[in-house]
Design an enzyme around this catalytic site. Structure first.
Site, short mmCIF file in Angstrom:
data_model
loop_
_atom_site.label_atom_id
_atom_site.label_comp_id
_atom_site.label_asym_id
_atom_site.label_seq_id
_atom_site.Cartn_x
_atom_site.Cartn_y
_atom_site.Cartn_z
N SER A 1 0.82 -1.21 0.00
CA SER A 1 0.00 0.00 0.00
C SER A 1 0.85 1.26 0.00
O SER A 1 0.39 2.30 -0.43
CB SER A 1 -0.94 0.01 1.20
OG SER A 1 -0.24 -0.24 2.38
N HIS B 1 -3.42 -3.34 -5.52
CA HIS B 1 -3.63 -2.87 -4.16
C HIS B 1 -5.11 -2.96 -3.78
O HIS B 1 -5.94 -2.19 -4.29
CB HIS B 1 -3.12 -1.42 -4.02
CG HIS B 1 -3.31 -0.87 -2.65
ND1 HIS B 1 -3.73 0.39 -2.39
CD2 HIS B 1 -3.16 -1.48 -1.43
CE1 HIS B 1 -3.83 0.56 -1.09
NE2 HIS B 1 -3.49 -0.55 -0.49
N GLU C 1 -6.57 -1.04 -6.90
CA GLU C 1 -5.73 -0.15 -7.72
C GLU C 1 -4.72 -1.02 -8.48
O GLU C 1 -3.98 -1.79 -7.85
CB GLU C 1 -4.98 0.85 -6.83
CG GLU C 1 -5.89 1.85 -6.15
CD GLU C 1 -5.15 2.75 -5.15
OE1 GLU C 1 -5.52 3.93 -5.06
OE2 GLU C 1 -4.24 2.28 -4.46
N ASN D 1 -4.64 6.08 -1.00
CA ASN D 1 -3.89 6.34 0.23
C ASN D 1 -3.21 7.71 0.22
O ASN D 1 -2.96 8.29 1.29
CB ASN D 1 -2.86 5.25 0.49
CG ASN D 1 -3.49 4.06 1.20
OD1 ASN D 1 -4.62 4.14 1.66
ND2 ASN D 1 -2.77 2.96 1.28
N1 CAA Z 1 -13.66 -10.56 5.13
C1 CAA Z 1 -14.68 -11.21 4.56
N2 CAA Z 1 -15.97 -10.99 4.85
C2 CAA Z 1 -16.23 -10.09 5.81
C3 CAA Z 1 -15.23 -9.39 6.48
C4 CAA Z 1 -13.89 -9.65 6.12
N3 CAA Z 1 -12.85 -9.05 6.68
N4 CAA Z 1 -15.79 -8.58 7.38
C5 CAA Z 1 -17.11 -8.77 7.30
N5 CAA Z 1 -17.38 -9.69 6.35
C6 CAA Z 1 -18.67 -10.21 5.93
C7 CAA Z 1 -19.36 -10.74 7.16
O1 CAA Z 1 -19.86 -12.03 6.91
C8 CAA Z 1 -20.44 -9.73 7.39
O2 CAA Z 1 -21.65 -10.27 7.79
P1 CAA Z 1 -21.91 -10.78 9.30
O3 CAA Z 1 -21.38 -9.74 10.23
O4 CAA Z 1 -23.39 -10.92 9.33
O5 CAA Z 1 -21.20 -12.08 9.41
C9 CAA Z 1 -20.67 -9.13 6.02
O6 CAA Z 1 -19.41 -9.14 5.38
C10 CAA Z 1 -21.17 -7.72 6.07
O7 CAA Z 1 -20.40 -7.07 7.02
P2 CAA Z 1 -20.92 -5.77 7.70
O8 CAA Z 1 -22.34 -5.92 8.08
O9 CAA Z 1 -19.92 -5.35 8.72
O10 CAA Z 1 -20.89 -4.81 6.42
P3 CAA Z 1 -21.24 -3.31 6.38
O11 CAA Z 1 -22.33 -3.14 5.43
O12 CAA Z 1 -21.37 -2.76 7.76
O13 CAA Z 1 -19.92 -2.72 5.73
C11 CAA Z 1 -17.67 -2.12 5.54
C12 CAA Z 1 -18.68 -2.96 6.30
C13 CAA Z 1 -17.61 -2.55 4.07
C14 CAA Z 1 -16.31 -2.43 6.20
C15 CAA Z 1 -18.06 -0.62 5.63
O14 CAA Z 1 -18.18 -0.25 6.96
C16 CAA Z 1 -17.04 0.25 4.97
O15 CAA Z 1 -17.06 0.46 3.76
N6 CAA Z 1 -16.10 0.80 5.77
C17 CAA Z 1 -14.99 1.57 5.24
C18 CAA Z 1 -13.85 0.65 5.01
C19 CAA Z 1 -12.69 1.35 4.36
O16 CAA Z 1 -12.67 2.55 4.15
N7 CAA Z 1 -11.66 0.55 4.04
C20 CAA Z 1 -10.47 1.07 3.46
C21 CAA Z 1 -9.42 1.06 4.50
S1 CAA Z 1 -7.95 1.80 3.89
C22 CAA Z 1 -7.12 0.55 3.18
O17 CAA Z 1 -7.46 -0.58 3.22
C23 CAA Z 1 -5.92 0.97 2.45
C24 CAA Z 1 -4.66 0.52 3.00
O18 CAA Z 1 -3.76 0.37 2.21
C25 CAA Z 1 -4.40 0.35 4.44
#
Ligand code: CAA
Length: 285
Positions: A120, A141, A153, A191
């Site tokens: 990342s 990414h 990405e 990022n």
């Molecule tokens: N892997 C696989 N499946 C997953 C999971 C995971 N890590 N986490 C959750 N799930 C599944 C689960 O089965 C979950 O259902 P249950 O809880 O009933 O078992 C299902 O997905 C739905 O999960 P949520 O109900 O928690 O989903 P949501 O609608 O609340 O959305 C989210 C969750 C997508 C994380 C949302 O909150 C979101 O978009 N958050 C922002 C995340 C973000 O910005 N990420 C980028 C981070 S930066 C990055 O990654 C860059 C880097 O380089 C560091």
């Protein structure tokens, strides 16, 4: 264009396991490599858990889950990735271990195979330079959690050629993601924006004396974020975020990229977010 029949994933932590899940769900034979059999089994359990949740929610047939799981092979031996057309690396976010791995993969996989890194904040070009085929090395990414976040990405390093770049882009689409094309600049696209933005959010905690809960409510309900910044940094991992901030600061020398003191202190105290059970919030599961 390179036909991707078999994919290798090196490193089956949260990101690697998520990418492997996407790959097997999309019908692709996938070999996952971890350093110990136990870590591999943990990743298999994690993938099985999330696929089973989909079955329980009625969005996946039990037979489709079983078929997906049967496409996943685990190994501790890098040599077993020999037959892969694409290898995606998701190991520790440090340059030298990644360069060592790419040099080994270069020796093991066919010269036509595409090598991808999920880094990342490191330079894809510097990783590619450890191989004899930098023209076939790209960045792929993914965002955390990989199975849920639509974006990937596709990063073109200095010497990447069109054909492997297009093959990686097509693979991103095949596993159901929304790929975008970008260049090997610090932080790529998302990022470059998100890291300083999250750092600003954390600094605001101290400046405005708002609580993490209220800051999160603010950004969720006032700016439409799906989750607040403190919850997001907890999800990403405070160590991962600090490390990415340091890497971007080193490259850009922009003050906003530097990790806020509060996050460095949390990282040093072992408050890493969800993975350690405590960050800005506490997690029981
Ligand atoms: N892997 C696989 N499946 C997953 C999971 C995971 N890590 N986490 C959750 N799930 C599944 C689960 O089965 C979950 O259902 P249950 O809880 O009933 O078992 C299902 O997905 C739905 O999960 P949520 O109900 O928690 O989903 P949501 O609608 O609340 O959305 C989210 C969750 C997508 C994380 C949302 O909150 C979101 O978009 N958050 C922002 C995340 C973000 O910005 N990420 C980028 C981070 S930066 C990055 O990654 C860059 C880097 O380089 C560091």
């Amino acid at each position: 264009m390179t036909e991707i029949g078999k994919v290798g994933i090196v490193g089956l932590g949260a990101m690697g396991a998520g990418i492997a899940q996407l790959s097997v769900e999309a019908g692709v034979e996938t070999v996952g490599r971890e350093v110990t059999a136990e870590l591999g089994e943990q990743a298999r359990d994690r993938i099985g858990h999330f696929l089973t949740r989909k079955v329980e929610k009625g969005v996946l047939e039990a037979a489709a889950r079983d078929a997906a799981m049967s496409r996943l092979t685990l190994t501790t031996e890098l040599e077993e990735l020999g037959g892969c057309d694409l290898v995606i690396e998701a190991i520790v976010e440090e340059l030298e271990p990644k360069r060592d791995l790419f040099a080994e993969l270069d020796r093991i996989v066919s010269p036509e195979a595409v090598l991808a890194t999920n880094t990342s904040a490191l330079s894809v070009t510097e990783i590619a330079a450890a191989t004899s085929r930098p023209e076939r090395v790209v960045g792929m990414h993914f965002f955390n959690p990989a199975p849920l976040m639509p974006l990937v990405e596709i990063v073109r390093a200095e010497l990447t050629e069109d054909e492997p770049f297009d093959a990686a882009f097509a693979f991103g689409e095949r596993i159901g993601k929304t790929p975008i094309r970008c260049f090997d600049t610090p932080g790529f696209v998302v990022n470059r924006v998100l890291i300083p933005l999250l750092n600003d959010c954390i600094r605001v905690l101290d400046e405005s004396r708002v609580s993490p809960e209220d800051l999160d409510k603010g950004l969720k309900h006032g700016a439409g974020w799906p989750m607040g910044p403190c919850a997001l940094v907890d999800l990403v991992g405070i160590d991962v975020h600090v490390h990415a901030s340091e890497a971007l600061y080193e490259k850009t020398r922009e003050q906003r990229m530097a990790p806020p003191a509060r996050l460095v202190a949390m990282r040093n105290a072992g408050l890493l977010g969800r993975k350690s059970g405590r960050g800005f919030y506490r997690y029981d599961d």
